[in-house]
Design a protein around this motif. Sequence first.
Motif, PDB file in Angstrom:
ATOM      1  N   PRO A 165      -3.536   8.587   2.820  1.00 44.15           N
ATOM      2  CA  PRO A 165      -3.829   7.144   2.889  1.00 44.15           C
ATOM      3  C   PRO A 165      -5.297   6.790   2.696  1.00 44.15           C
ATOM      4  CG  PRO A 165      -2.198   7.711   4.536  1.00 44.15           C
ATOM      5  CD  PRO A 165      -2.658   9.009   3.938  1.00 44.15           C
ATOM      6  N   ILE A 166      -6.186   7.562   3.276  1.00 48.95           N
ATOM      7  CA  ILE A 166      -7.610   7.261   3.144  1.00 48.95           C
ATOM      8  C   ILE A 166      -8.073   7.512   1.713  1.00 48.95           C
ATOM      9  CG2 ILE A 166      -9.935   7.928   3.878  1.00 48.95           C
ATOM     10  CD1 ILE A 166      -8.799   8.506   6.638  1.00 48.95           C
ATOM     11  N   ARG A 226       1.101   3.892  -3.087  1.00 55.13           N
ATOM     12  CA  ARG A 226       0.660   5.280  -2.869  1.00 55.13           C
ATOM     13  C   ARG A 226       1.791   6.257  -3.184  1.00 55.13           C
ATOM     14  NH1 ARG A 226       0.260   9.178   1.307  1.00 55.13           N
ATOM     15  NH2 ARG A 226       1.356   7.821   2.779  1.00 55.13           N
ATOM     16  N   VAL A 270      -7.718   3.108  -4.926  1.00 57.40           N
ATOM     17  CA  VAL A 270      -7.242   1.794  -5.355  1.00 57.40           C
ATOM     18  C   VAL A 270      -8.325   0.718  -5.255  1.00 57.40           C
ATOM     19  CG1 VAL A 270      -6.373   0.926  -3.125  1.00 57.40           C
ATOM     20  CG2 VAL A 270      -5.207   0.289  -5.249  1.00 57.40           C
ATOM     21  N   SER A 271      -9.319   0.906  -4.418  1.00 52.93           N
ATOM     22  CA  SER A 271     -10.347  -0.124  -4.219  1.00 52.93           C
ATOM     23  C   SER A 271     -11.060  -0.505  -5.517  1.00 52.93           C
ATOM     24  CB  SER A 271     -11.358   0.321  -3.160  1.00 52.93           C
ATOM     25  OG  SER A 271     -10.749   0.349  -1.887  1.00 52.93           O
ATOM     26  N   THR A 281       0.827  -1.205   0.000  1.00 52.16           N
ATOM     27  CA  THR A 281       0.000   0.000   0.000  1.00 52.16           C
ATOM     28  C   THR A 281       0.860   1.253   0.000  1.00 52.16           C
ATOM     29  OG1 THR A 281      -1.785  -1.131   1.190  1.00 52.16           O
ATOM     30  CG2 THR A 281      -1.806   1.270   1.219  1.00 52.16           C
ATOM     31  N   ASP A 282       1.864   1.275   0.878  1.00 54.78           N
ATOM     32  CA  ASP A 282       2.737   2.447   0.963  1.00 54.78           C
ATOM     33  C   ASP A 282       3.498   2.654  -0.341  1.00 54.78           C
ATOM     34  OD1 ASP A 282       1.919   2.828   3.574  1.00 54.78           O
ATOM     35  OD2 ASP A 282       3.617   1.737   4.443  1.00 54.78           O
ATOM     36  N   SER A 303      -7.927  -7.926  -1.923  1.00 55.43           N
ATOM     37  CA  SER A 303      -7.426  -6.757  -1.187  1.00 55.43           C
ATOM     38  C   SER A 303      -6.301  -7.120  -0.234  1.00 55.43           C
ATOM     39  CB  SER A 303      -8.569  -6.091  -0.407  1.00 55.43           C
ATOM     40  OG  SER A 303      -9.139  -6.996   0.516  1.00 55.43           O
ATOM     41  N   TYR A 346      -6.837   4.721  -0.562  1.00 49.55           N
ATOM     42  CA  TYR A 346      -7.600   3.473  -0.460  1.00 49.55           C
ATOM     43  C   TYR A 346      -8.875   3.576  -1.298  1.00 49.55           C
ATOM     44  CZ  TYR A 346      -9.798  -0.697   1.391  1.00 49.55           C
ATOM     45  OH  TYR A 346     -10.392  -1.921   1.489  1.00 49.55           O
ATOM     46  N   LEU A 364      -2.709  -5.729  -0.645  1.00 53.26           N
ATOM     47  CA  LEU A 364      -2.283  -4.414  -0.170  1.00 53.26           C
ATOM     48  C   LEU A 364      -1.518  -4.501   1.142  1.00 53.26           C
ATOM     49  CD1 LEU A 364      -5.448  -2.225  -0.915  1.00 53.26           C
ATOM     50  CD2 LEU A 364      -3.357  -2.434  -2.272  1.00 53.26           C
ATOM     51  N   SER A 365      -1.828  -5.490   1.960  1.00 58.66           N
ATOM     52  CA  SER A 365      -1.183  -5.593   3.267  1.00 58.66           C
ATOM     53  C   SER A 365       0.120  -6.376   3.224  1.00 58.66           C
ATOM     54  CB  SER A 365      -2.144  -6.259   4.263  1.00 58.66           C
ATOM     55  OG  SER A 365      -2.474  -7.579   3.836  1.00 58.66           O
TER      56      SER A 365
END
Length: 310
Positions: free
Chosen positions: A180-181, A163, A187-188, A159-160, A198, A184, A201-202
């Motif tokens: 960040p919000i 972004r 990218v969703s 994710t980082d 998803s 998200y 992303l983590s």
Amino acid sequence: MGFSRGLAGARPTALSLEQQRRVPLRTSTASSTAAAPSPRLASALRRQGGRGPSRAPATGSVLEVAGLEADITGLDKQILKGLDLSVGKGEVHAIMGQNGCGKSTFSKVLVGHPEYEVTSGSVSFQGRDLLDMEPEERSHAGIFLSFQNPVEVPGVNNTDFLRMACNSRRKAQGLEELDPIEFYGHVSPILKDMQVNSSFLSRNVNEGMSGGEKKRNEILQLAVLDADLAILDEIDSGLDIDALREVAEGVNLLRERKPEMSIILITHYQRLLNYIEPDFVHIMKGGQIIQTGDKELAKALESGGYKNVV
């Protein structure tokens, strides 16, 4: 990780436009039996294979390469020897050829890799002189290069990473960066359209991923970065048939999401083209494109080998 990777260092320079040489379009026993080309392909054959040193860019042209010559930096070893290529908006161009013919060198020259020095020719990307742009400028302009073997980046969250890369291009385009919000939310829908879980992303960038997952992650990066020209260098390398289908499906889903994106697909094998159908197939030899056709050319190559076409 793709998108030119912000390579630091030297910028290739074009010294001369004198050698925008005619590349003869060859025919072969294997490919001569194919059906007559469509008007669109016939037009491409004229501008890809036998064009002279001066020509007008194609309507909707994304990439125009004329007489491109390049050496390995610091060595007197020429790799590209007058390469010509024209890529229109939304087109898929497959480049095939034996090892050492210059396929991967061409892709690296396009993104400004410091290992190679352009000595002659011209390259235009969306009307801009690509050879006058730094690697990061090419990335920000919308050129993406995938890795043959994506590297693992331990400790860097997907994710980082996505972004930061997305915001780097947005900043260059004069757009506001996403927090960040906001990212998200951005990218969703991409994950949904690309049918990517998803959980990607983590995870850390490529860490602990299978070969297929790494290549699929590259395609996710391509989608998030919203590139205009994707250079996919042997994305089928090291993949079993199931992983190949999944990666190809990701590319095709992205093409549905952004049909105007152009693709240069570098591969050794026709099987990839069963899943990602090219508009044009080019055969490289000795640093030049020596033959252009449609997907039937790749089939002829698969059945008869290079001896029938080069």
